[in-house]
Enzyme design. Structure first.
Site, mmCIF file in Angstrom:
data_model
loop_
_atom_site.group_PDB
_atom_site.id
_atom_site.type_symbol
_atom_site.label_atom_id
_atom_site.label_comp_id
_atom_site.label_asym_id
_atom_site.label_seq_id
_atom_site.Cartn_x
_atom_site.Cartn_y
_atom_site.Cartn_z
ATOM 1 N N THR A 138 52.819 41.212 27.394
ATOM 2 C CA THR A 138 51.592 41.888 27.786
ATOM 3 C C THR A 138 51.857 43.371 27.984
ATOM 4 O O THR A 138 52.933 43.773 28.418
ATOM 5 C CB THR A 138 50.994 41.269 29.070
ATOM 6 O OG1 THR A 138 51.948 41.359 30.126
ATOM 7 C CG2 THR A 138 50.605 39.812 28.847
ATOM 8 N N LEU A 139 50.854 44.167 27.658
ATOM 9 C CA LEU A 139 50.978 45.623 27.700
ATOM 10 C C LEU A 139 49.900 46.276 28.558
ATOM 11 O O LEU A 139 49.560 47.443 28.349
ATOM 12 C CB LEU A 139 50.901 46.187 26.274
ATOM 13 C CG LEU A 139 51.884 45.630 25.254
ATOM 14 C CD1 LEU A 139 51.528 46.117 23.853
ATOM 15 C CD2 LEU A 139 53.303 46.005 25.630
ATOM 16 N N GLY B 83 46.825 45.878 25.689
ATOM 17 C CA GLY B 83 46.723 44.541 25.105
ATOM 18 C C GLY B 83 47.997 43.748 25.194
ATOM 19 O O GLY B 83 48.626 43.672 26.249
ATOM 20 N N ASP C 209 41.259 47.467 40.196
ATOM 21 C CA ASP C 209 42.409 46.852 40.857
ATOM 22 C C ASP C 209 43.115 45.963 39.839
ATOM 23 O O ASP C 209 42.544 44.974 39.389
ATOM 24 C CB ASP C 209 41.932 46.036 42.058
ATOM 25 C CG ASP C 209 43.057 45.444 42.887
ATOM 26 O OD1 ASP C 209 44.246 45.584 42.509
ATOM 27 O OD2 ASP C 209 42.751 44.822 43.920
ATOM 28 N N THR D 121 45.893 44.310 40.380
ATOM 29 C CA THR D 121 46.660 43.249 41.025
ATOM 30 C C THR D 121 46.162 41.889 40.533
ATOM 31 O O THR D 121 44.963 41.608 40.574
ATOM 32 C CB THR D 121 46.501 43.318 42.563
ATOM 33 O OG1 THR D 121 46.798 44.629 42.993
ATOM 34 C CG2 THR D 121 47.409 42.324 43.238
ATOM 35 N N GLY E 240 47.998 40.069 35.388
ATOM 36 C CA GLY E 240 48.963 39.289 34.609
ATOM 37 C C GLY E 240 48.838 37.803 34.876
ATOM 38 O O GLY E 240 48.908 36.989 33.957
ATOM 39 N N ASP E 241 48.633 37.441 36.139
ATOM 40 C CA ASP E 241 48.427 36.030 36.476
ATOM 41 C C ASP E 241 47.149 35.501 35.838
ATOM 42 O O ASP E 241 47.098 34.373 35.353
ATOM 43 C CB ASP E 241 48.357 35.835 37.987
ATOM 44 C CG ASP E 241 49.686 36.084 38.672
ATOM 45 O OD1 ASP E 241 50.739 36.032 37.995
ATOM 46 O OD2 ASP E 241 49.682 36.329 39.893
ATOM 47 N N SER F 16 38.818 40.865 35.146
ATOM 48 C CA SER F 16 39.379 40.811 36.501
ATOM 49 C C SER F 16 39.790 42.173 37.037
ATOM 50 O O SER F 16 39.675 42.421 38.236
ATOM 51 C CB SER F 16 40.563 39.838 36.556
ATOM 52 O OG SER F 16 41.728 40.409 36.017
ATOM 53 N N SER G 78 38.844 38.105 41.959
ATOM 54 C CA SER G 78 38.351 38.953 40.872
ATOM 55 C C SER G 78 38.193 38.190 39.556
ATOM 56 O O SER G 78 37.619 38.712 38.603
ATOM 57 C CB SER G 78 39.299 40.139 40.653
ATOM 58 O OG SER G 78 40.521 39.709 40.080
#
Length: 102
Positions: free
Chosen positions: A12-13, A17, A42, A44, A47-48, A80, A89
């Protein structure tokens, strides 16, 4: 990474993207999937959000179009980052249906 054995690798970037490497017919294929341009509030948990979304799509159809799964996961993560918080989010299923992501 693919030379070590996996048939798929995703990097992931963030706002740029993701890079998707797929082992296809004994040869690696490298793809760059763009992220939509959004105003991040935000990041935070983004990635999850991406990983959970991708895992859902892949688990539902492991033989499906991996690039499309990554596109959808990127779009969900992009939603998100436009909101505060982590899990709070993440878009709802109804929202994703309305946006025709799922």
């Amino acid at each position: 990474m693919l030379s070590l054995g996996p048939r798929l690798a995703i990097v992931t970037l963030g706002p740029k993207g993701a890079i998707v490497a797929v082992q296809a017919n004994g040869k690696p294929e490298i793809h760059h999937i763009e992220a939509p341009k959004v105003e991040a509030v935000d990041t935070t948990g983004a990635g999850d959000c991406f990983c959970g979304s991708f895992a859902h799509f892949f688990n539902a159809n492991p033989d499906g179009d991996v690039l499309e799964m990554v596109r959808k996961a990127i779009n969900i993560a992009a939603i998100s980052v436009q909101r505060k918080g982590t899990q709070s989010s993440y878009p709802s299923l109804d929202e994703l249906k309305a946006l025709k992501i799922v």
